[in-house]
Design a protein around this motif. Structure first.
Motif, mmCIF file in Angstrom:
data_model
loop_
_atom_site.group_PDB
_atom_site.id
_atom_site.type_symbol
_atom_site.label_atom_id
_atom_site.label_comp_id
_atom_site.label_asym_id
_atom_site.label_seq_id
_atom_site.Cartn_x
_atom_site.Cartn_y
_atom_site.Cartn_z
ATOM 1 N N PRO A 204 -13.887 40.586 18.749
ATOM 2 C CA PRO A 204 -12.676 40.355 17.955
ATOM 3 C C PRO A 204 -11.416 40.694 18.740
ATOM 4 N N GLU A 205 -10.502 39.749 18.785
ATOM 5 C CA GLU A 205 -9.293 39.915 19.600
ATOM 6 C C GLU A 205 -8.406 41.050 19.094
ATOM 7 N N ASP A 206 -8.404 41.330 17.777
ATOM 8 C CA ASP A 206 -7.545 42.389 17.263
ATOM 9 C C ASP A 206 -8.066 43.774 17.638
ATOM 10 N N TYR A 207 -9.366 43.995 17.448
ATOM 11 C CA TYR A 207 -9.940 45.300 17.771
ATOM 12 C C TYR A 207 -9.795 45.594 19.259
ATOM 13 N N GLU A 208 -9.975 44.589 20.089
ATOM 14 C CA GLU A 208 -9.803 44.772 21.530
ATOM 15 C C GLU A 208 -8.378 45.213 21.848
ATOM 16 N N LEU A 209 -7.394 44.662 21.111
ATOM 17 C CA LEU A 209 -5.998 45.032 21.333
ATOM 18 C C LEU A 209 -5.732 46.462 20.890
ATOM 19 N N TRP A 210 -6.316 46.880 19.756
ATOM 20 C CA TRP A 210 -6.104 48.268 19.300
ATOM 21 C C TRP A 210 -6.707 49.254 20.302
ATOM 22 N N LEU A 211 -7.860 48.924 20.865
ATOM 23 C CA LEU A 211 -8.474 49.809 21.855
ATOM 24 C C LEU A 211 -7.601 49.924 23.098
ATOM 25 N N ARG A 212 -7.015 48.821 23.519
ATOM 26 C CA ARG A 212 -6.099 48.880 24.665
ATOM 27 C C ARG A 212 -4.843 49.669 24.318
ATOM 28 N N ALA A 213 -4.360 49.516 23.094
ATOM 29 C CA ALA A 213 -3.170 50.253 22.679
ATOM 30 C C ALA A 213 -3.426 51.759 22.712
ATOM 31 N N ALA A 214 -4.581 52.178 22.210
ATOM 32 C CA ALA A 214 -4.908 53.608 22.232
ATOM 33 C C ALA A 214 -4.984 54.126 23.658
ATOM 34 N N ARG B 55 -2.633 42.402 -0.023
ATOM 35 C CA ARG B 55 -3.861 42.013 -0.709
ATOM 36 C C ARG B 55 -4.675 41.197 0.288
ATOM 37 N N TRP B 56 -5.795 41.774 0.684
ATOM 38 C CA TRP B 56 -6.626 41.245 1.772
ATOM 39 C C TRP B 56 -7.823 40.549 1.139
ATOM 40 N N ARG B 57 -7.891 39.243 1.302
ATOM 41 C CA ARG B 57 -8.882 38.453 0.587
ATOM 42 C C ARG B 57 -10.210 38.411 1.339
ATOM 43 N N ASP B 58 -11.279 38.695 0.602
ATOM 44 C CA ASP B 58 -12.635 38.579 1.144
ATOM 45 C C ASP B 58 -13.315 37.374 0.505
ATOM 46 N N HIS B 59 -13.951 36.572 1.326
ATOM 47 C CA HIS B 59 -14.663 35.391 0.826
ATOM 48 C C HIS B 59 -15.735 35.022 1.845
ATOM 49 N N PRO B 60 -16.696 34.202 1.467
ATOM 50 C CA PRO B 60 -17.815 33.890 2.371
ATOM 51 C C PRO B 60 -17.396 33.259 3.691
ATOM 52 N N GLY B 61 -16.251 32.572 3.724
ATOM 53 C CA GLY B 61 -15.820 31.919 4.958
ATOM 54 C C GLY B 61 -14.960 32.771 5.865
ATOM 55 N N ARG B 62 -14.735 34.015 5.487
ATOM 56 C CA ARG B 62 -13.901 34.901 6.305
ATOM 57 C C ARG B 62 -14.521 35.074 7.689
ATOM 58 N N LEU B 63 -13.660 35.094 8.712
ATOM 59 C CA LEU B 63 -14.152 35.110 10.090
ATOM 60 C C LEU B 63 -15.048 36.309 10.380
ATOM 61 N N THR B 64 -14.739 37.448 9.782
ATOM 62 C CA THR B 64 -15.571 38.626 10.043
ATOM 63 C C THR B 64 -17.008 38.428 9.557
ATOM 64 N N ARG B 65 -17.212 37.467 8.655
ATOM 65 C CA ARG B 65 -18.557 37.175 8.157
ATOM 66 C C ARG B 65 -19.236 36.041 8.919
ATOM 67 N N ASP C 92 -17.979 34.599 12.240
ATOM 68 C CA ASP C 92 -17.705 34.473 13.670
ATOM 69 C C ASP C 92 -18.699 35.314 14.470
ATOM 70 N N PRO C 93 -19.422 34.715 15.424
ATOM 71 C CA PRO C 93 -20.377 35.496 16.227
ATOM 72 C C PRO C 93 -19.718 36.597 17.046
ATOM 73 N N ARG C 94 -18.402 36.528 17.223
ATOM 74 C CA ARG C 94 -17.709 37.605 17.941
ATOM 75 C C ARG C 94 -17.669 38.908 17.143
ATOM 76 N N CYS C 95 -17.984 38.820 15.850
ATOM 77 C CA CYS C 95 -17.878 39.989 14.967
ATOM 78 C C CYS C 95 -19.228 40.618 14.636
ATOM 79 N N THR C 96 -20.261 40.243 15.349
ATOM 80 C CA THR C 96 -21.575 40.840 15.087
ATOM 81 C C THR C 96 -21.596 42.304 15.541
ATOM 82 N N ARG C 97 -22.555 43.052 15.003
ATOM 83 C CA ARG C 97 -22.679 44.471 15.359
ATOM 84 C C ARG C 97 -22.853 44.650 16.854
ATOM 85 N N ARG C 98 -23.646 43.789 17.485
ATOM 86 C CA ARG C 98 -23.865 43.911 18.926
ATOM 87 C C ARG C 98 -22.573 43.707 19.702
ATOM 88 N N ARG C 99 -21.790 42.690 19.319
ATOM 89 C CA ARG C 99 -20.539 42.423 20.038
ATOM 90 C C ARG C 99 -19.556 43.571 19.874
#
Length: 332
Positions: free
Chosen positions: A180-190, A205-215, A217-224
């Motif tokens: 995930p490009e955002d988490y990588e940026l936060w790690l660099r910021a720290a 208001r942060w919307r959760d739905h079945p098509g959300r990228l975190t659900r 996108d293969p970049r968001c798997t536990r291994r990645r």
């Protein structure tokens, strides 16, 4: 149009009916000195073309393809002293930007300001897992707290952030990789010493739905995510220190493998389970908790993810004289 104080970057591909509400929530902010850059990443649903005319709204076509390309294109076109994010399916509360800029004005050491969020779904309140995640996110408001728990998972909801332009220019563009490009940026910021914080009170208001990228996108798997964390730990935190992995778990084994690939010396696993103690994991011994005292020079990474047991782990490590953030961290 005068130069805006804040540029809000909103990438979209086929935002549908939710896009208009997301845009309205930004144009309706109490802070008026803004521009909204809607970066169209190849939409075909007509939602972008249907947006109302507003002098503060600019629609840009993404010259590349994909979210990271759209984000970077919007950031490059932004004119504001502050750079904010928004997603096409979320809703910013009216005082969001005003409150975030007030925090940034009051705290010069903070370079990235996120927000507390309410997770919403089409079916009502979120499930128990998302409620726990929301509570965890919203409890992390101060820079020290965010830094301490940064390696558990991403502590900043991406569509809620505002960055100082100086922080963005110091960090450079979003990186397009297998994580995930955002988490990588936060790690660099720290790693760069850039403080991160949130004002008190729900602002998105942060919307959760079945098509959300975190659900999806293969970049968001536990291994990645684990690979990304291991890379940052090896590069920015451990800096040559040997490691003990607290928890002879499958996650600990994966972290072991990735750290080993970076040349990190993983000495042993530590576990409470008497069935595991005395055995081996990935060829390393599994030690009892008390044995960790003999490895005072080693950094401890806790790989037990259940939130309910984290207080007990903190207590055990405090009893060993360990200081969280200095010589041990949660890595999941």
């Amino acid at each position: 149009m005068p130069r805006p104080l804040v540029s809000v970057v909103l990438p979209v591909r086929n935002g549908g009916a939710l896009l208009a509400a997301a845009v309205a929530s930004i144009l309706g902010q109490t802070l008026r000195a803004l521009e909204l850059l809607v970066v169209d990443d190849g939409s075909t649903d007509g939602a972008v073309a249907a947006l109302p005319a507003d002098p503060r709204l600019r629609v840009l076509a993404n010259p590349g393809r994909g979210l990271v390309s759209a984000l970077n294109h919007g950031m490059q076109a932004a004119r504001g002293a502050f750079l904010a994010r928004m997603d096409a399916d979320d809703e910013s509360l009216p005082t969001r930007l005003e409150r975030q800029l007030a925090l940034l004005d009051a705290e010069p050491g903070v370079g990235i300001c996120a927000a507390q969020v309410e997770i919403v779904t089409a079916d009502g309140p979120p499930a128990a897992g998302n409620r726990a995640y929301q509570d965890w996110l919203n409890a992390l408001t101060r820079p020290a707290d965010i830094r301490r728990e940064l390696f558990i998972e991403s502590p900043l909801p991406h569509p809620s952030v505002v960055l100082r332009r100086a922080a963005w220019e110091r960090l450079g563009a979003y990186r397009d990789g297998p994580w995930p490009e955002d988490y990588e940026l936060w790690l660099r910021a720290a790693a760069a010493g850039i403080g991160m914080a949130k004002p008190d009170g729900i602002l998105l208001r942060w919307r959760d739905h079945p098509g959300r990228l975190t659900r999806t996108d293969p970049r968001c798997t536990r291994r990645r995510l684990l690979e990304l964390k291991a890379d940052a730990l090896a590069r920015d935190v451990l800096r040559g220190r040997p490691v003990l992995l607290w928890g002879a778990t499958d996650t600990g084994a994966l972290l072991h493998d990735r750290l080993l690939a970076h040349g990190v010396a993983v000495r042993a696993f530590v576990d409470l389970d008497p069935r595991k103690v005395g055995g081996r994991k990935r060829g390393r011994p599994v030690l009892p908790v008390a044995a960790a005292r003999a490895h005072a020079d080693a950094f401890i990474l806790a790989t037990v993810s259940q939130r309910s047991v984290k207080p007990a782990i903190r207590a055990d490590l405090a009893a060993l004289g360990r200081v969280e953030g200095e010589d041990w961290l949660f890595a999941t």
